[in-house]
Enzyme design. Sequence first.
Site, PDB file in Angstrom:
ATOM      1  N   HIS B   7     -85.336   5.185 -10.275  1.00  0.00           N
ATOM      2  CA  HIS B   7     -84.204   5.926  -9.708  1.00  0.00           C
ATOM      3  C   HIS B   7     -84.103   7.325 -10.315  1.00  0.00           C
ATOM      4  O   HIS B   7     -83.439   7.527 -11.337  1.00  0.00           O
ATOM      5  CB  HIS B   7     -82.914   5.138  -9.952  1.00  0.00           C
ATOM      6  CG  HIS B   7     -81.725   5.644  -9.179  1.00  0.00           C
ATOM      7  ND1 HIS B   7     -80.526   4.972  -9.145  1.00  0.00           N
ATOM      8  CD2 HIS B   7     -81.546   6.744  -8.416  1.00  0.00           C
ATOM      9  CE1 HIS B   7     -79.659   5.639  -8.405  1.00  0.00           C
ATOM     10  NE2 HIS B   7     -80.250   6.731  -7.960  1.00  0.00           N
ATOM     11  N   ARG B  71     -82.084  15.027  -4.177  1.00  0.00           N
ATOM     12  CA  ARG B  71     -80.759  14.855  -4.771  1.00  0.00           C
ATOM     13  C   ARG B  71     -79.846  14.088  -3.817  1.00  0.00           C
ATOM     14  O   ARG B  71     -79.600  14.531  -2.685  1.00  0.00           O
ATOM     15  CB  ARG B  71     -80.189  16.248  -5.024  1.00  0.00           C
ATOM     16  CG  ARG B  71     -78.893  16.257  -5.771  1.00  0.00           C
ATOM     17  CD  ARG B  71     -78.485  17.697  -6.057  1.00  0.00           C
ATOM     18  NE  ARG B  71     -77.242  17.731  -6.773  1.00  0.00           N
ATOM     19  CZ  ARG B  71     -76.629  18.846  -7.117  1.00  0.00           C
ATOM     20  NH1 ARG B  71     -77.167  20.016  -6.821  1.00  0.00           N
ATOM     21  NH2 ARG B  71     -75.489  18.789  -7.762  1.00  0.00           N
ATOM     22  N   HIS B 223     -77.114   1.739  -9.478  1.00  0.00           N
ATOM     23  CA  HIS B 223     -75.961   1.712 -10.369  1.00  0.00           C
ATOM     24  C   HIS B 223     -75.631   0.274 -10.749  1.00  0.00           C
ATOM     25  O   HIS B 223     -74.488  -0.171 -10.675  1.00  0.00           O
ATOM     26  CB  HIS B 223     -74.755   2.406  -9.715  1.00  0.00           C
ATOM     27  CG  HIS B 223     -75.152   3.631  -8.945  1.00  0.00           C
ATOM     28  ND1 HIS B 223     -75.133   3.694  -7.577  1.00  0.00           N
ATOM     29  CD2 HIS B 223     -75.662   4.817  -9.350  1.00  0.00           C
ATOM     30  CE1 HIS B 223     -75.581   4.871  -7.172  1.00  0.00           C
ATOM     31  NE2 HIS B 223     -75.920   5.574  -8.218  1.00  0.00           N
ATOM     32  N   GLU B 284     -81.524   7.347 -13.347  1.00  0.00           N
ATOM     33  CA  GLU B 284     -80.885   8.456 -12.621  1.00  0.00           C
ATOM     34  C   GLU B 284     -80.626   9.616 -13.584  1.00  0.00           C
ATOM     35  O   GLU B 284     -79.560  10.236 -13.591  1.00  0.00           O
ATOM     36  CB  GLU B 284     -79.587   8.008 -11.932  1.00  0.00           C
ATOM     37  CG  GLU B 284     -79.240   8.889 -10.739  1.00  0.00           C
ATOM     38  CD  GLU B 284     -78.109   8.366  -9.846  1.00  0.00           C
ATOM     39  OE1 GLU B 284     -77.538   7.312 -10.145  1.00  0.00           O
ATOM     40  OE2 GLU B 284     -77.827   9.041  -8.838  1.00  0.00           O
ATOM     41  N   ARG B 290     -74.369  13.357 -17.451  1.00  0.00           N
ATOM     42  CA  ARG B 290     -75.402  14.076 -18.193  1.00  0.00           C
ATOM     43  C   ARG B 290     -75.106  14.256 -19.669  1.00  0.00           C
ATOM     44  O   ARG B 290     -75.903  14.828 -20.402  1.00  0.00           O
ATOM     45  CB  ARG B 290     -75.612  15.458 -17.553  1.00  0.00           C
ATOM     46  CG  ARG B 290     -75.956  15.329 -16.080  1.00  0.00           C
ATOM     47  CD  ARG B 290     -76.422  16.632 -15.473  1.00  0.00           C
ATOM     48  NE  ARG B 290     -76.633  16.443 -14.038  1.00  0.00           N
ATOM     49  CZ  ARG B 290     -77.145  17.343 -13.228  1.00  0.00           C
ATOM     50  NH1 ARG B 290     -77.522  18.530 -13.701  1.00  0.00           N
ATOM     51  NH2 ARG B 290     -77.304  17.095 -11.939  1.00  0.00           N
TER      52      ARG B 290
END
Lengths: 341, 341
Positions: B7, B71, B223, B284, B290
């Site tokens: 991912h 994205r 997720h 991800e 982040r």
Amino acid sequence: MLIIDCHGHYTTAPPGLQRFRDAQLKRIANATLPEPVMPRISDEEIRESIDNNQLRLQRERGADVTLFSPRASAMAHHLGDEAVSSAWTRACNDLVKRVVDLYPENFVGVCQLPQSPEVPIAHSIGELERCVRELGFVGCNLNPDPSGGHWTAPPLTDRHWYPFYEKMVELDVPAMVHVSSSCNPNFHATGAHYINADTTAFMQFIEGNLFTDFPTLRFVIPHGGGAVPYHWGRYRGLADMLKRPPLREHVMKNVFFDTCVYHQPGIDLLAKVIDVDNILFGSEMVGAVRGIDPETGHYFDDTRRYIDALPLEPRDKQRIFESNARRVFPRLDAILRAQGR
Amino acid sequence: MLIIDCHGHYTTAPPGLQRFRDAQLKRIANATLPEPVMPRISDEEIRESIDNNQLRLQRERGADVTLFSPRASAMAHHLGDEAVSSAWTRACNDLVKRVVDLYPENFVGVCQLPQSPEVPIAHSIGELERCVRELGFVGCNLNPDPSGGHWTAPPLTDRHWYPFYEKMVELDVPAMVHVSSSCNPNFHATGAHYINADTTAFMQFIEGNLFTDFPTLRFVIPHGGGAVPYHWGRYRGLADMLKRPPLREHVMKNVFFDTCVYHQPGIDLLAKVIDVDNILFGSEMVGAVRGIDPETGHYFDDTRRYIDALPLEPRDKQRIFESNARRVFPRLDAILRAQGR
């Protein structure tokens, strides 16, 4: 120690209630029909509906008091108009009040609201006041999506909701954030819509500044907080990326999760990542998931077992079972004190 | 053992891509503007955008290959019409292909689809075929809600989607169920809409019979499966109440969860309740979250650390890191084999 179940719905109401609802729905389709009248329901019928269901399970599972509200999936604020929602809500709340009057030591009332899509939330203040001041209820279920799965209302942090929050603060009652059935075929009610709404509400609280405006406003997010505890790192990280204060300060003084998570590993996670002061025992028994777990031989929704199995000190379990609920619902505490409990 | 990150999105694309998108969006507002042309982007620009981001992190965190797609939040299928979505999708996929060509050992392509609200999904088949057959991509991201938070498409189990599934089966490529940005103010994209979509898709699979019709169709729910593992008891119980077969037979032969869950207790839960064969390593990275977790001092999305810390046998970790991805994405396996890996 009292065991207070903060999340119970009257899912077993006598059939007269559904007959009234059916008549309402028929009249939505055909406005020439007469306004329905709530059928008379006897105390005997109410006792029958409770004794072998919620009351039996309270005893079997060892719970003392249940915060009891109308069936959540039946609120269906999206059906009919404001007048329909209002009449339905009164009927449902009045029936819960009768349960409370018959079993004052076992049930304490929490009200449904007469929400309706596009109708200002201020129109729900009257029923909240009636239920709290006249019927002795201690909280309410607030539906963040009265459209039933189309999500057309503004976020819970929008000023749209503020008049209602002002009344909640004045009355010192919390709301459980609870959607109802879904008319969007994408969302199964109890399998998707409920859990999504829990997650959605929490993220709205992160994005907004609601608790700066209302420092004493309190919400219970049911079903263990939706996806939030499982993704607790994500939410801590998102709060940081969005330049919000840490969740403990920004949201968790005002938001509480119940324990309606129907397996031990889920409850273990909840208790591991969420402060024990933010967890309220709840089961939603005779609710979404009524079967027996073949892996344990016990009912999925017998959540007391999962709490009992947690490696927590007795004083922490006492918070989850009793004192958090008394703190979040001060009017519940007052009722219990008046009963000498 | 290879570490395959299933991912990854090209969240750091050179600014030329966004200039093209901006020109597209301006033209939506003003149809008299000329059709935008994708600016020339040099290999140097692409290298710059990757070397210090995904490639650096791959090396620092010890991953070998990333399944790389455009994205996700920028797919925004709800903006403009089918022609806009189609041109945007081609531009994004072509750019991913250039990354793959520059770093064939580090990235393998997964495509965006030119979905658009109310447009039949069959119109996305051409781009899937182009990406798989001509560009060598190994999977796709399928958006269950091209409306961007209004959920106007039919459930994933509806026959609406079948023509696309037939092509997926023919090409032997899986889809990651991945929504994009939200234009519904109720849903924060990465904090609510993404997680809700994961949960929603899983419940749709429980309700439906999709995998009876398509026994080899495969989906990755990202997720960490949304709210599902945390509520695994709820989903087992709902399957039972809905008279569906046990989840292991009914859904889990075809559905896989990634490990984009950004804290250790969440990953612990995932590995505890979900069969190890259904878990694919994913991070991800350079994505939704982040920052650095102040509780650990490491990046929230450095999910390899959480897997490393699991009390699993090496062979089980090898499944999560490598062999499950090779099984779910057979075309990835073929590429790796051709590389002698």
